[in-house]
Design a protein around this motif. Structure first.
Motif, short mmCIF file in Angstrom:
data_model
loop_
_atom_site.label_atom_id
_atom_site.label_comp_id
_atom_site.label_asym_id
_atom_site.label_seq_id
_atom_site.Cartn_x
_atom_site.Cartn_y
_atom_site.Cartn_z
N LEU A 116 123.96 97.24 88.97
CA LEU A 116 124.47 98.32 89.83
C LEU A 116 123.62 98.45 91.09
N ALA A 157 125.52 100.27 93.95
CA ALA A 157 126.07 101.40 93.18
C ALA A 157 124.92 102.19 92.54
N ILE A 197 123.61 105.02 89.27
CA ILE A 197 123.82 105.47 87.89
C ILE A 197 123.18 106.83 87.71
#
Length: 849
Positions: A723, A728, A730
């Motif tokens: 990620l 991205a 988390i």
């Protein structure tokens, strides 16, 4: 023999009737005497209470008179003061004006007049609102005029006949007006005192009292009398007016007058027996009046205020039966004592003669209940002794026969424990006698089926027998242990004070099976599933309790690892509901029953940070189903894998659509189940979704719960690494409710930390959770995490969270979860509002369900 027994019973009945009649006559005499004493005492109490009520009324009237006299003295002082008369003469011959020039020949007249008015006002400015001089027809120009202590002159349009106090004047030396409201809702009572000019014309000195000062003063006086007394002060005129009422339920009466008083009486349900009746019943007598008002009988004392036409009424509710009941209580106590003494003397001989009959009847009752080891011992040598000996012999023979039959039909041959039928009868009997809670524990050998399959039925039965032996060894004598049919055991715990007590006792027994059960060169580790129901909350008969324990046992079987489950009403619904959900969930995606809602996330710069995608399910047969129900079911059945894939894809498509529509990149936050996350192809599936939807991964956040840390923190690190490679993020969801520790937070590089709603709800609670939340925010910022507060529903929660540097806020204070179209409308409206006004517009009111 039969005839003798019959005669003895007849003698016993007659003797008891004679004793009963004697006791009744004695009791009747004492009732009459004590009732008379009680009546005399109640009359004396009412006379004393009435005199106290009248004294209180006279005392309060005197106190009110002192209050009023001070006002009257001030009015009389001004009305007779030479400087006031001189200024009145000046106005009648010149004009009403404020003279500020010291060189004016009339300046001293004006100055002396104003000093008098100001002096009166200043010395009681907490009571007086205004002091003034008013003239009716004698003002220059022929009209009315007025000047106040503040040197305020009336306007040309001012007319004395328009003043509320003017119509209350009477042909007396002075007078008080009714309470009235003037201007800015100020409540006033005006004292008017005539002033006679040298020419004979008349002016009026007026002192306006603040009604609030009278109300406060009356409250202080009320506190000095009996707490049970309530005071009413009213104008004693043809059209009376209520000035004060101390009773908390009579707050609507003050300032009402005439027919309005009766109207409020009727509105409050008093009919014609309310405040209007209290005033109409006024008496000049110095004796208190007994009146039925306000739904109760009252003693009322009246006393007039000598300096005014005010009247004080003090009322005390007459306790209709309290003292009478008190004396009757004493009466019955005395009667019971005397009856006890009489019965002790009269029936002593009767008891001695007939006492063996009681022993015989008790023995018969014991036999009827199945207790055959009875022994009736009668010392006197008579017929009753022979009956007792015969009864003893008969019970012994019956007991032997019953015991033989009972052993053959009441015990399970495999375990040596009482079987289901026998145990149920015994437990039901215990339940009837018990006044304490009892726990019904249904034990099942969890791995017995495996033993049966692997080793055969004979080994399984031998295992059951050995388990029963160990249970009997370690179960205390005061508890019940039975066979419930098949391979189930019923374990009853009595004198249950708490659920912790049940858990402790069960753990003590189950700990005895940590060591394997050995037999026939085998060692078998035994695990139990236990379902528990509690008497009397879960049922009052053993059948209903066992049935509910079986429901709890079914739930225990579904939980891995062997454990015990307490029954609750929801379990039976869950068992059937969960099975139906499993059937319907497989068709939910195919039939487009699942849909997403998006809840806005607002950052501390008053901008939309993004949205959290929340899954919903509307089943045509089951209706709207909570995610808390079907998500766990989907995880157990692994249907969460295709469902989670669909959710992630739909959320990414929604983010891209929002970006194109508003030319802004909002963060899209998506919950990912541990089951889904720990699939080996999760990263490949995520890559495919990003490629298909064309979402910018830097605006994608995956939320995981604390449970995934336990499942596999190693694989989670691999997912987080990927990620971060694509940009991205988390987030650790529901922080504080599960398994997360500081070690995990330090080892696993989460980007966002979401504080659970339970902490937000407790910010202003008694457990100092605000301090915990503040420390969490500081810790997360130290670890370079963004902090998101979930479940913000109140404005003061938001203000505190913003104060401690929380980054992002989510909750019903800002918006409920919205459809995609509603989310777009929300964005459009949000962006149209100035940034510094957005919180007031979109989070101005606390959320309430």
């Amino acid at each position: 023999m039969a005839k003798t027994k019959k005669n003895r019973y007849a003698h016993s009945i007659i003797s008891k009737r004679i004793v009963s009649l004697t006791l009744f006559l004695n009791a009747l005499f004492f009732v009459i005497v004590m009732a008379f004493v009680a009546f005399v005492f109640v009359q004396q109490y009412e006379t004393s209470s009435g005199q106290n009520t009248q004294n209180a009324a006279m005392t309060l009237a005197t106190s009110v008179d002192h209050f009023v006299e001070e006002v009257v003295r001030d009015g009389a002082y001004l009305a007779n003061d030479a400087s006031v008369i001189a200024y009145l003469d000046y106005v009648l011959t010149h004009e009403l004006e404020v003279i500020t020039n010291p060189n004016d020949p009339h300046y001293e007249i004006y100055r002396d007049f104003m000093m008098k008015l100001e002096g009166i006002y200043v010395h009681r400015d907490d009571v007086y609102s205004r002091v003034f001089l008013a003239i009716d027809d004698g003002c220059p120009g022929g009209g009315s005029c007025r000047i106040t202590h503040e040197a305020t002159l009336s306007t040309p349009a001012w007319q004395i006949s328009d003043q509320a106090w003017y119509h209350d004047l009477e042909d007396e030396a002075y007078g008080f007006s009714k309470a009235y409201i003037e201007g800015d809702d100020t409540q006033l009572i005006t004292l008017v005192y005539p002033v006679h000019a040298t020419s004979g014309e008349v002016g009026y000195i007026g002192i306006e009292m603040l009604y609030s000062s009278l109300d406060a003063w009356m409250d202080a006086q009320q506190s000095q009398i009996d707490d049970a007394a309530h005071v009413v002060l009213y104008l004693d005129r043809a059209t009376p007016q209520i000035l004060y009422a101390s009773h908390p339920d009579h707050g609507g009466y003050p300032l009402l007058e005439g027919a309005n008083i009766l109207s409020l009486d009727q509105t409050l349900g008093f009919g014609d027996l309310g405040m209007a009746h209290l005033i109409a019943h006024q008496s000049q007598s110095e004796q208190p009046q007994k009146i039925s008002i306000f739904g109760q009988k009252h003693l009322v004392g009246y006393s007039s205020v000598s300096s005014s036409d005010w009247m004080v009424a003090v009322m005390i509710e007459i306790p209709a039966y309290f003292f009478l009941e008190y004396f009757f209580l004493i009466l019955f106590g005395g009667v019971l004592i005397i009856l006890w003494l009489i019965s002790l003397i009269v029936s002593r001989r009767i008891r001695k003669t007939l006492s063996p009959i009681g022993d015989i009847l008790l023995a018969i009752d014991e036999i009827k209940q199945g207790h055959y080891h009875v022994n009736v011992a009668i010392s006197e040598n008579n017929e009753l002794q022979a009956v007792g000996e015969a009864l003893n012999l008969m019970s012994q023979e019956i007991g032997k026969q019953v015991e033989l039959v009972f052993k053959s039909v009441a015990f399970d041959p495999l375990t040596g424990l009482k079987n289901r039928k026998a145990s149920h009868q015994e437990i039901d009997a215990a339940l009837e006698k018990s006044t304490d809670k009892m726990a019904i524990c249904l034990l099942e050998i969890a791995n017995l089926q495996s033993v049966n399959v692997l080793k055969g039925q004979s080994v399984a039965e031998e295992l059951v027998s050995k388990v029963a032996e160990r249970l009997k060894t370690h179960v205390p004598d005061r508890h019940y242990l039975f066979n419930n049919g098949g391979y189930e055991f019923v374990f009853v715990i009595d004198n249950v004070m708490s659920l912790e007590r049940i858990e402790k006792e069960l753990n003590r027994i189950l700990d005895k099976f940590i060591e394997p059960v050995s037999f026939k060169n085998l060692k078998v580790n035994v695990r139990f599933n236990v379902g528990i129901s509690v008497y009397p909350s879960d049922g009052k008969s053993i059948n209903s309790l066992i049935k509910k324990a079986e429901t709890a046992l079914y739930k225990a079987r579904q939980n891995l690892g062997g454990n015990f489950v307490f029954y609750n009403d929801q379990l039976i619904k869950e068992v059937s509901y969960k099975a139906e959900i499993s059937e319907q969930l497989a068709l939910a995606i195919k039939n487009e029953q699942l849909y997403l809602r998006y809840q806005p996330l607002i950052d501390n710069r008053n901008e939309i940070y993004g949205f959290e995608a929340l899954m919903r399910w509307n089943s045509p047969t089951l209706g709207e189903i909570s995610p808390n129900v079907f998500v766990s079911n989907a995880e157990e059945s692994h249907l969460i894998i295709p469902i989670g894939h669909w959710v992630l894809r739909e959320a990414c498509l929604a983010q891209v659509a929002m970006r194109k529509r508003f030319d802004k990149k909002f963060v899209m936050s998506v919950n990912v189940s541990p089951v889904q996350l720990l699939q080996k192809d999760f990263i490949d599936n995520l890559k495919a979704i990003i490629r298909e939807t064309e979402i910018d991964p830097t605006f994608l956040v995956l939320e995981v719960t604390e449970g995934v840390l336990i499942e596999s923190s190693i694989y989670l690190e691999e997912v987080i690494k990927y990620l971060h490679e694509i940009g991205a993020k988390i987030a650790l969801d529901d922080f504080g409710t599960g398994y997360a520790s500081l070690t995990y937070l330090k080892q696993i590089p989460f980007d966002n930390l979401k504080i659970d709603k339970s902490f937000i709800d407790g910010i202003f609670g008694p457990k100092k959770e605000h301090a915990i939340v503040e420390k969490i925010v500081q810790l997360a910022h130290t670890l370079e995490m963004k902090v998101i507060a979930e479940g913000v529903e109140k404005r003061k929660q938001y203000e505190y969270l913003r104060q401690i540097q929380t980054d992002v806020f989510q909750g019903f204070l800002f918006s409920k979860p919205l459809s995609f179209d509603d989310s777009c409308r929300y964005i459009d409206q949000f962006l149209k509002v100035a940034k510094n006004k957005r919180i007031d517009v979109f989070a101005g009111k606390d959320f309430s369900e």
